[in-house]
Design an enzyme around this catalytic site. Structure first.
Site: not given
Length: 452
Positions: A80, A149, A173
């Protein structure tokens, strides 16, 4: 091999590599070819280390031929884009960090390097791991959000671009995008995995998680990441409490589970509620003891407690950034910072005390069960790219820092994935993974995105 290499999960890839049925270079090349074909529709990546990844894969093959071992030797993993990788841009979904290139890697990336993993690239995140979505689309239907996210990480695993990816969770997330994309998302107990070298949003709530396509794969990846580090003061100090090997062993008897309708139950779509009830019935037919249970009344206020902590800490984390770049931040993030700045220190410390009490009450509640069953999201991924969905079904478990995991459990009315969330006691991660493996096998969902 009859199956394309990019379809292999972590354990299957490791087995094939160890048996010399293919090389890491061949595996990585196949993943890159698949990405080139499909990612223009999904847009899961912000940075691909294609040549560097192939070089790392060739080195992994040489290490294996020399007899060297590694828990993830030769397996490609995605990161990420709020997690630092040395020499690779970490833009965090914000134009403010367009030119940010870290000189050192995050602790989790160093652990992946030590395990022999191949870092394939960086995946899309919502702006500063908050609300404003990035460009990624859901592999099941590009008109739908992949969640956030950790949008790109969930989508990359679902699309078979990579067998595993790292994400983070401050509210929902990891669990929510995993449920929306039909993959496994695992958020270990708070403190098990170091956050050093990762964007800080909330010191109290931020947690690292993993995405894979199976429970056993999630355990393998997480096991490689666990361990105390001096550069993260919140990583667990008593290493004796930490299960270093999370690889779930088969249960010899069915688990004892609590089916919990959390305070957010009324927000769930009808097909998500029905899927949950069907999943409970399936588990009972498999011999699992599933008892309908109600959380203590104190948890009715848990969402307010979480919001106070998250907004207070987030506002102070990003205060200087807002002062310099307010016009380059989204309206949603500016609103959080502005609102959080108004929360008093007294209200914040009261929320921390409430969190401690809730952790204790949840611990007492969970002692009667091997795990808790609940919903991971409202339902199918919303048919929009303007927001990433409601995290309310993850809030309680993130607040309390307990391990949580979601597995795919079916499809909704629009053909999009639905999930089932399992929650365990603090530091009972190994047990939770055992239970999740049992539930995964009993439910038996094996669906794939249409183009796969």
């Amino acid at each position: 091999m009859s199956e394309a290499l990019h379809h292999l999960g972590v354990k299957a890839a490791l087995q094939g590599l160890r048996e010399d049925r293919f090389t890491s270079e061949a595996l990585v090349r196949d993943c890159l070819t698949h990405i080139a074909r499909l990612d223009p529709k999904i847009e899961a990546w912000v940075w691909l280390k294609s040549e560097a990844a192939l070089e790392t894969a060739r080195a992994a093959d040489q290490h294996r031929r020399a007899g060297k071992q590694g828990a993830l030797l030769g397996v490609p993993v995605a990161i990420k884009d709020i997690i630092d990788v040395r020499g690779v841009p970490t833009r965090m979904g914000s134009p403010v960090f367009e030119d940010n290139v870290p000189s050192t890697s995050a602790r989790v990336v160093l652990r992946l390097d030590e395990a022999g993993a191949v870092i394939l690239g960086k995946t899309v995140t919502a702006e500063l791991a908050y609300f404003s979505p990035g460009k990624t689309r859901n592999p099941w239907n590009p008109a739908h959000t992949p969640g956030g996210s950790s949008s790109g990480s969930a989508a990359a695993v679902a699309a078979r671009f990579v067998p595993a990816a790292l994400g983070t969770q401050t509210n929902g997330s990891v669990i929510r995008p995993a449920a929306f994309c039909g993959v496994v998302g695992y958020k270990p107990s708070s403190g098990l995995i170091s956050r050093s070298g990762i964007l800080k949003f909330s010191q109290t709530l931020d947690q690292v998680g993993v995405f894979t396509r199976g429970v056993a794969d999630a355990a393998v990846v997480a096991s490689a990441l666990i361990g105390r580090t001096p550069d993260d003061p919140d990583s667990l100090s008593d290493f004796a409490l930490v299960p270093q090997d999370l690889d779930p062993k088969p249960l010899f008897q069915p688990p004892r589970l609590a089916a919990v309708r959390s305070p957010a139950w009324h927000l769930a779509d009808a097909d998500q509620q029905e899927n949950f009830l069907q999943s409970v019935a399936t588990l009972r037919r498999a011999g699992t003891s599933v008892e309908a249970a109600v959380l203590p009344d104190a948890f009715q206020l848990a969402h307010d407690v979480h919001r106070t902590i998250m907004h207070y800490e987030g506002a102070r984390t990003f205060a200087a950034l807002q002062e310099q770049h307010r016009d380059r931040l989204s309206a949603e993030l500016n609103r959080l910072i502005d609102n959080g700045a108004q929360i008093t220190e007294a209200a914040y410390y009261a929320a921390l005390e409430s969190r401690t009490r809730l952790q204790s009450e949840l611990g007492d509640f969970l002692r009667r069960y091997d795990a808790l069953l609940t919903l991971p999201a409202r339902g199918e991924a919303p048919a929009t790219l303007e927001h990433t969905g409601d995290p309310a079904f993850c809030t309680l478990w993130t607040l309390c820092g307990v391990p949580a995991l979601t597995i795919p459990s079916g499809l909704g009315a629009h053909g999009m994935p639905l999930g089932l969330q399992l929650v365990g006691g603090y530091l009972q991660d190994a047990r939770l993974l055992q239970v999740a493996l049992w539930c995964e096998e009993a439910i038996g969902f094996r669906g794939n995105p249409p183009e796969l």
